[in-house]
Design a protein around this motif. Structure first.
Motif, PDB file in Angstrom:
ATOM      1  N   LYS A 185       0.834  -1.208   0.000  1.00  0.00           N
ATOM      2  CA  LYS A 185       0.000   0.000   0.000  1.00  0.00           C
ATOM      3  C   LYS A 185       0.869   1.259   0.000  1.00  0.00           C
ATOM      4  N   LEU A 186       1.935   1.233   0.796  1.00  0.00           N
ATOM      5  CA  LEU A 186       2.851   2.380   0.849  1.00  0.00           C
ATOM      6  C   LEU A 186       3.557   2.585  -0.489  1.00  0.00           C
ATOM      7  N   GLN A 187       4.000   1.492  -1.105  1.00  0.00           N
ATOM      8  CA  GLN A 187       4.690   1.610  -2.389  1.00  0.00           C
ATOM      9  C   GLN A 187       3.750   2.127  -3.475  1.00  0.00           C
ATOM     10  N   ARG A 188       2.498   1.704  -3.448  1.00  0.00           N
ATOM     11  CA  ARG A 188       1.532   2.195  -4.423  1.00  0.00           C
ATOM     12  C   ARG A 188       1.300   3.692  -4.284  1.00  0.00           C
ATOM     13  N   LYS A 189       1.487   4.199  -3.077  1.00  0.00           N
ATOM     14  CA  LYS A 189       1.355   5.644  -2.870  1.00  0.00           C
ATOM     15  C   LYS A 189       2.581   6.392  -3.361  1.00  0.00           C
TER      16      LYS A 189
END
Length: 346
Positions: free
Chosen positions: A198-202
């Motif tokens: 989720k963090l990487q997608r952000k």
């Protein structure tokens, strides 16, 4: 800091006695206290919502050290005679492919004593000058073979507030890959692969370094170890250095996941003030007077009043705001220690 820090007391019920998974929640759904470095304001959130507090271009630095089962038992032999059928050995620091500094839970140890852990594994004790209470063990196995036997025979370090003999897997972060820590680098425990994705997608970058944690608790405080005596091995790869440099150039913040990461990064700064690829041993002791050169924010657990970690935290935020936040954490029933809740300082 010590005088200030001792003004709070952790109620017994706030010691996290079980992993969150055994309390009925996911590891990434522990609570998170968010502390603003600039004004000391406190927010209360859930760790899974970490992405709401980070921005595209920020970078998280994770410690990929894997926890080893550091408690071993052996037969102690002197002059071919058994003098202790079961002595407790606590691994402290790995020194070479076949030797470790250890804590031996016995007052009857001599240079040259033999230890027999199993039919496969033995060791010889050496006394180390000026390193009390540590001894050096020279094992009969080396490298992967030694680690395999340690994992087969050992138990994880467990402290008195833990209820139950939880398996070693509960003492690992999901991304741990390099064996060497004798206590879990616990600031990263709350991460799940789902949250990292989720963090990487952000647009939050993820990078790794390695710092193998040593023993923090020495025989019921019989021996006291100053923070500057706590020497731990670390390795920072060039890839991580370049990712950090790129993030900083683009205005991103460097968020250390754990005090271990802060120590490693701040150790690897050259005379020009630049982070470089580096490996070795660090005994860097960070306090409120230390000007942070690399790290902008910190994800950590909640620390005991006497812990030197609190002094490191005071390099990020002034002591009064930190202590006020800790009093709020107690009032809000946050949980302490490796299975407890988290603190984001940003």
């Amino acid at each position: 800091m010590n005088a200030v820090a001792m003004k709070f007391k952790i109620p017994e019920q706030l010691n996290a006695a079980k992993p969150p998974e055994r309390r009925g929640i996911r590891r990434d759904f522990v609570r998170m206290m968010v502390l603003n470095r600039g004004n000391g304001e406190v927010e209360h959130a859930t760790f899974y919502d970490l992405d709401q507090y980070l921005k595209k271009g920020d970078i998280l630095i994770l410690n990929n050290s894997r926890t080893v089962p550091a408690i071993l038992y052996a037969e102690q032999i002197r002059n071919n005679k058994t003098i202790n059928p079961k002595v407790e050995i606590r691994l402290a620091h790995r020194k070479t492919e076949k030797s470790w500094e250890v804590l031996i839970v016995s007052d009857h140890v001599k240079d040259g004593d033999q230890l027999r852990f199993s039919t496969k594994l033995g060791a010889t004790i050496s006394i180390i000058a000026n390193r009390e209470p540590f001894y050096k063990l020279h094992f009969s196995l080396t490298g992967t073979q030694l680690y395999n036997e340690i994992y087969s025979l050992g138990e994880p370090v467990r402290y008195e507030y833990i209820q139950g003999e939880w398996d070693l897997n509960y003492y690992q972060t999901v991304y741990a890959s390099v064996p060497g820590s004798v206590e879990m680098p616990s600031a990263g425990r709350a991460f799940s692969w789902e949250l990292l994705l989720k963090l990487q997608r952000k647009g939050v970058h993820i990078a790794f370094l390695q710092l193998h944690t040593g023993l923090s608790y020495l025989l019921d405080d019989k021996y006291h170890q100053e923070p500057s005596e706590n020497t731990e091995s670390y390795q920072i790869p060039q890839e991580t250095v370049e990712l950090i440099q790129r993030s900083k150039q683009n205005g991103g913040k460097v968020i250390a996941v754990g005090t271990t990461v802060v120590r490693a990064l701040e150790t690897a700064v050259n005379e020009q003030g630049n982070l470089i690829e580096k490996s070795g041993w660090t005994n860097l002791y960070i306090t409120k007077n230390y000007p942070l050169k690399v790290v902008d924010g910190l994800i950590t657990g909640l620390h005991e009043p006497e812990a030197s970690h609190l002094q490191l935290l005071s390099a990020f935020i002034n002591e009064e705001d930190l202590m006020e936040a800790y009093h709020q954490a107690i009032k809000e029933s946050y949980l302490w220690h490796e299975f407890g809740d988290m603190n984001l300082i940003l």
